[in-house]
Design an enzyme around this catalytic site. Sequence first.
Site, PDB file in Angstrom:
ATOM      1  N   ARG A 130       0.847  -1.205  -0.156  1.00  0.00           N
ATOM      2  CA  ARG A 130      -0.068  -0.131   0.041  1.00  0.00           C
ATOM      3  C   ARG A 130       0.974   1.297  -0.110  1.00  0.00           C
ATOM      4  O   ARG A 130       2.142   1.153   0.169  1.00  0.00           O
ATOM      5  CB  ARG A 130      -1.109   0.010   1.269  1.00  0.00           C
ATOM      6  CG  ARG A 130      -0.388   0.160   2.586  1.00  0.00           C
ATOM      7  CD  ARG A 130      -1.159   0.258   3.786  1.00  0.00           C
ATOM      8  NE  ARG A 130      -0.590  -0.085   5.094  1.00  0.00           N
ATOM      9  CZ  ARG A 130      -1.082  -0.242   6.096  1.00  0.00           C
ATOM     10  NH1 ARG A 130      -2.388  -0.140   6.464  1.00  0.00           N
ATOM     11  NH2 ARG A 130      -0.239  -0.563   7.274  1.00  0.00           N
ATOM     12  N   ASN A 168      -4.730   7.554   4.501  1.00  0.00           N
ATOM     13  CA  ASN A 168      -4.498   6.756   5.865  1.00  0.00           C
ATOM     14  C   ASN A 168      -3.078   7.170   6.212  1.00  0.00           C
ATOM     15  O   ASN A 168      -2.100   6.863   5.275  1.00  0.00           O
ATOM     16  CB  ASN A 168      -4.631   5.258   5.806  1.00  0.00           C
ATOM     17  CG  ASN A 168      -4.313   4.617   7.167  1.00  0.00           C
ATOM     18  OD1 ASN A 168      -5.098   4.661   7.961  1.00  0.00           O
ATOM     19  ND2 ASN A 168      -3.187   3.819   7.310  1.00  0.00           N
ATOM     20  N   GLU A 169      -2.710   7.667   7.473  1.00  0.00           N
ATOM     21  CA  GLU A 169      -1.310   8.174   7.590  1.00  0.00           C
ATOM     22  C   GLU A 169      -0.611   8.490   6.399  1.00  0.00           C
ATOM     23  O   GLU A 169       0.503   8.077   6.043  1.00  0.00           O
ATOM     24  CB  GLU A 169      -0.686   6.735   8.196  1.00  0.00           C
ATOM     25  CG  GLU A 169      -1.435   6.319   9.452  1.00  0.00           C
ATOM     26  CD  GLU A 169      -0.578   5.379  10.245  1.00  0.00           C
ATOM     27  OE1 GLU A 169       0.186   4.431   9.411  1.00  0.00           O
ATOM     28  OE2 GLU A 169      -0.821   5.030  11.360  1.00  0.00           O
ATOM     29  N   GLU A 326      -6.517   4.968  16.022  1.00  0.00           N
ATOM     30  CA  GLU A 326      -5.908   3.612  15.951  1.00  0.00           C
ATOM     31  C   GLU A 326      -4.837   3.424  17.300  1.00  0.00           C
ATOM     32  O   GLU A 326      -4.144   4.459  17.739  1.00  0.00           O
ATOM     33  CB  GLU A 326      -5.197   3.287  14.949  1.00  0.00           C
ATOM     34  CG  GLU A 326      -5.786   3.457  13.585  1.00  0.00           C
ATOM     35  CD  GLU A 326      -4.840   3.067  12.641  1.00  0.00           C
ATOM     36  OE1 GLU A 326      -3.934   2.662  12.627  1.00  0.00           O
ATOM     37  OE2 GLU A 326      -5.327   3.379  11.128  1.00  0.00           O
ATOM     38  N   TRP A 334       4.034  -5.883  13.393  1.00  0.00           N
ATOM     39  CA  TRP A 334       5.227  -5.407  12.621  1.00  0.00           C
ATOM     40  C   TRP A 334       6.564  -5.195  13.422  1.00  0.00           C
ATOM     41  O   TRP A 334       7.064  -4.467  12.792  1.00  0.00           O
ATOM     42  CB  TRP A 334       4.645  -4.321  11.810  1.00  0.00           C
ATOM     43  CG  TRP A 334       3.905  -3.367  12.593  1.00  0.00           C
ATOM     44  CD1 TRP A 334       2.237  -3.309  12.628  1.00  0.00           C
ATOM     45  CD2 TRP A 334       4.231  -2.262  13.379  1.00  0.00           C
ATOM     46  NE1 TRP A 334       1.823  -2.220  13.550  1.00  0.00           N
ATOM     47  CE2 TRP A 334       3.041  -1.496  13.968  1.00  0.00           C
ATOM     48  CE3 TRP A 334       5.412  -1.835  13.973  1.00  0.00           C
ATOM     49  CZ2 TRP A 334       3.007  -0.526  14.999  1.00  0.00           C
ATOM     50  CZ3 TRP A 334       5.529  -0.674  14.629  1.00  0.00           C
ATOM     51  CH2 TRP A 334       4.336  -0.115  15.248  1.00  0.00           C
ATOM     52  N   GLU A 374      -1.377  -8.375   7.827  1.00  0.00           N
ATOM     53  CA  GLU A 374      -1.695  -8.178   9.180  1.00  0.00           C
ATOM     54  C   GLU A 374      -2.450  -9.224   9.662  1.00  0.00           C
ATOM     55  O   GLU A 374      -3.268  -8.868  10.796  1.00  0.00           O
ATOM     56  CB  GLU A 374      -2.418  -6.717   9.174  1.00  0.00           C
ATOM     57  CG  GLU A 374      -1.433  -5.844   8.652  1.00  0.00           C
ATOM     58  CD  GLU A 374      -2.015  -4.232   8.757  1.00  0.00           C
ATOM     59  OE1 GLU A 374      -1.203  -3.335   9.003  1.00  0.00           O
ATOM     60  OE2 GLU A 374      -3.299  -4.061   8.648  1.00  0.00           O
ATOM     61  N   LYS A 375      -2.338 -10.210   9.464  1.00  0.00           N
ATOM     62  CA  LYS A 375      -3.322 -11.480  10.013  1.00  0.00           C
ATOM     63  C   LYS A 375      -2.912 -11.810  11.424  1.00  0.00           C
ATOM     64  O   LYS A 375      -3.899 -12.151  11.900  1.00  0.00           O
ATOM     65  CB  LYS A 375      -3.204 -12.934   8.897  1.00  0.00           C
ATOM     66  CG  LYS A 375      -1.898 -13.405   9.030  1.00  0.00           C
ATOM     67  CD  LYS A 375      -1.886 -14.593   7.938  1.00  0.00           C
ATOM     68  CE  LYS A 375      -0.799 -15.100   7.419  1.00  0.00           C
ATOM     69  NZ  LYS A 375       0.114 -14.037   6.874  1.00  0.00           N
ATOM     70  N   PHE A 376      -1.807 -11.422  11.745  1.00  0.00           N
ATOM     71  CA  PHE A 376      -1.282 -11.716  13.242  1.00  0.00           C
ATOM     72  C   PHE A 376      -1.487 -10.422  14.243  1.00  0.00           C
ATOM     73  O   PHE A 376      -0.946 -10.312  15.131  1.00  0.00           O
ATOM     74  CB  PHE A 376       0.225 -12.396  13.276  1.00  0.00           C
ATOM     75  CG  PHE A 376       0.044 -13.636  12.856  1.00  0.00           C
ATOM     76  CD1 PHE A 376      -0.800 -14.646  13.101  1.00  0.00           C
ATOM     77  CD2 PHE A 376       0.899 -14.008  11.665  1.00  0.00           C
ATOM     78  CE1 PHE A 376      -0.815 -16.040  12.376  1.00  0.00           C
ATOM     79  CE2 PHE A 376       0.999 -15.373  11.073  1.00  0.00           C
ATOM     80  CZ  PHE A 376       0.205 -16.028  11.594  1.00  0.00           C
ATOM     81  N   HIS A 377      -2.071  -9.445  13.482  1.00  0.00           N
ATOM     82  CA  HIS A 377      -2.514  -8.136  14.517  1.00  0.00           C
ATOM     83  C   HIS A 377      -3.719  -8.181  15.160  1.00  0.00           C
ATOM     84  O   HIS A 377      -4.463  -8.943  14.751  1.00  0.00           O
ATOM     85  CB  HIS A 377      -2.689  -6.801  13.301  1.00  0.00           C
ATOM     86  CG  HIS A 377      -2.637  -5.590  14.196  1.00  0.00           C
ATOM     87  ND1 HIS A 377      -3.281  -5.193  14.844  1.00  0.00           N
ATOM     88  CD2 HIS A 377      -1.528  -4.702  13.812  1.00  0.00           C
ATOM     89  CE1 HIS A 377      -2.971  -4.011  15.287  1.00  0.00           C
ATOM     90  NE2 HIS A 377      -1.972  -3.528  14.612  1.00  0.00           N
TER      91      HIS A 377
HETATM   92  C1  GAL Z   1      -1.313   1.781  11.275  1.00  0.00           C
HETATM   93  C2  GAL Z   1      -2.196   1.562   9.841  1.00  0.00           C
HETATM   94  C3  GAL Z   1      -3.176   0.730   9.925  1.00  0.00           C
HETATM   95  C4  GAL Z   1      -2.481  -0.782  10.336  1.00  0.00           C
HETATM   96  C5  GAL Z   1      -1.901  -0.400  11.806  1.00  0.00           C
HETATM   97  C6  GAL Z   1      -1.315  -1.764  12.156  1.00  0.00           C
HETATM   98  O1  GAL Z   1      -0.040   2.438  10.938  1.00  0.00           O
HETATM   99  O2  GAL Z   1      -2.976   2.980   9.742  1.00  0.00           O
HETATM  100  O3  GAL Z   1      -3.849   0.596   8.773  1.00  0.00           O
HETATM  101  O4  GAL Z   1      -1.461  -1.089   9.415  1.00  0.00           O
HETATM  102  O5  GAL Z   1      -1.023   0.459  11.643  1.00  0.00           O
HETATM  103  O6  GAL Z   1      -0.691  -1.608  13.527  1.00  0.00           O
END
Ligand code: GAL
Length: 704
Positions: A130, A168-169, A326, A334, A374-377
């Site tokens: 992205r 986003n960010e 968020e 990550w 991000e499946k492990f978030h």
């Molecule tokens: C942020 C992002 C989200 C998601 C999140 C995961 O930086 O805006 O879309 O990726 O991190 O921690």
Amino acid sequence: MSSQTPHLVAAAADAPGRAGPLPRLDRLAYGGDYNPEQWPEHVWIEDVELMRTAGVNLVSVGIFSWALLEPTEGNFEFGWLDRLLDLMHDGGIAVDLATPTAAPPAWFRRLHPEARLVDRHGNILGGGARQSFCPSSPGYARASARITGQLARRYADHPALVLWHSHNEYGGVNALCYCETSAAAFRDWLRDRYGELARLNDAWGTTFWGQRYGDWAEIEAPLAAPTAVNPAQQLDFLRFSSDAHLTNFRRERDILHRLSPGVPVTTNFMLANCKTIDYWRWAAEVDVVSNDHYLRAEEPENHIELAMCADLTRAVAGGRPWLLMEHSTSAVNWQPRNIAKRPGELRRNSLGHLARGAEAVLFFQWRAARFGAEKFHSAMLPHGGTGTRVWREVVDLGADLPALEPLRGTRVLADVAMLWDWESWWALELDWRPSVDLDYRERIAAYYERAWRDRLTVDFVHPERALGDYRLVVVPSLYLTTPAAAENLRRYVAGGGTLLVSYFSGIVDADDAVHPGGYPGALRDLLGLTVEEFLPLRAGETVRLGRPGGVVAAAPVPDGWPADPADPTAGTLTGQVWTEAVLPHGAEPVLSYLDGPAAGGPAVTRHRLGAGHAWYVSTRLAADGLARVLRAAYRDAGLVPPGGVPDGVELIRRAGTDGRRFLIAINHGERDAELPASGTDLIDGTFHDGVLRIPAGGVRALRT
Ligand code: GAL
């Protein structure tokens, strides 16, 4: 050239009769990013039910949905989003609708190869991720404006819509692009800034290494070069890049305002952790400030960093309420080791943000993804479903939030101001500085941490903003100091303020050129000293600091400092990383270097100027020394840290214009804690009469 003055707004949080940051959802918001496109529609029905169970009242939708909404260029499919928004509305859940422009579709990449992101080595970065696009691309500008307009037209009047979430960010991962399009846009930006090439040559000091430009077309983006690239050029490129993203935001915001009047527009910031965006410049452009915050999971006591980011967010929001857009319910995916939050940590984190001004507690994400990067978030609803600890904590927090409504519209009471400046951060960390160990955020965090441990609340302030109301102003590293900032500090001290400046401040102007006349040029008179030479230390080297040899009886003895200068324990204070040859002319030495390259010279000084005092600390004090010196400065400032508060307990005080006062106490420790306070707990209604008991890991919010 002076830096752009930020838009600064008076704290208006407690204006009577005000609407909150979300006029169409005038209560504390609770929820998170919701990605229904990853799930079959029957799951959406279950989602709404579960959201209601958890007390969710706001979800952010469509953040990465561009490819689904516009599957081929110019062809739109809104059916699924229509159904989703209707479903949300029927379920009583409001929507923060995103423009999906952080994730351009694959077709965009194919049709616009010229819009690909290029790094400083000239490498083209790939897709399948992205934010892989050039922020200055005209093709991107057209495509993102088109999808934004389509969304705004279609959903402006949708009853679920309460907020627009642009992109986003911004600047998160594609902050800097070095392609030819970016270089051309950089030249346009420079023409606007300087008007004439001669002014640019002057500001960039291009007589150095014969870098003089005879034509605008000769100027490049600061690509990787055989050796250090002109620092003023790099600094301007950082300014330009922050502005390039801001141009993209403004374009979307203006479309949304025009087609969807009355609905506020935000974009999620990453305060304190995003170096590349100058949020002081952005703050005035959003209708409401929102922020994303993720803990540094492996760091001990990472809640102090959380508090710092929340305080910085409040500052950027001009004291107004802001939205925590968020954070995570538990582990992220990550970091090198993604440590899960311990029981109760989710609640402490959420209420920590709330205590410092947030009026929304939102998470990334509602439902844990089954696939993708991000499946492990973590999520509000984990892979394990509703039988999980995280889910139970999410539901409990959602149930308690309405009781905290009385905090809305009240002001956080701060004791100390700390200067923060992105431009100074950028400049300080350019290459070829006197020591690679100079680190902007490290010193800010060190001074912030001490104030946090002393239970003093910090307001971050732009260097050029008036400081009159603060008793103490701390300036950890303001390497780039404009004349306006220096004058601001001088006026503050002369008017009776107490200032504490840490080393390597006041060195250069906005063009990264050294202020003339000896260091620290911009602050020499204010501090009553000259730094004759920087004397950085070797890796791991430490120096000892002690009381000066009996010269200055008038100087205050820092708390805990031995009264007898001959006391052998006088050498316990240590400095690391950095020392200086300080020549006072007006300042009194408070501590001197006992050894190291600056041995015998002053290490910490205090200068009386007008009705106030300016302290100077010329080394990286270790934590215990920093605590003692800061305490001595508190004494000048008449600041008394609250006593009787056990370690690990965080305190935040708030007040309304109507005289209501609140105390939020967060116990980060593993033992129950007690402190002197009276008041009624907003959540369970208990009255605490003189002694406030906070269970281990618990939070109390009292009306006092
Ligand atoms: C942020 C992002 C989200 C998601 C999140 C995961 O930086 O805006 O879309 O990726 O991190 O921690």
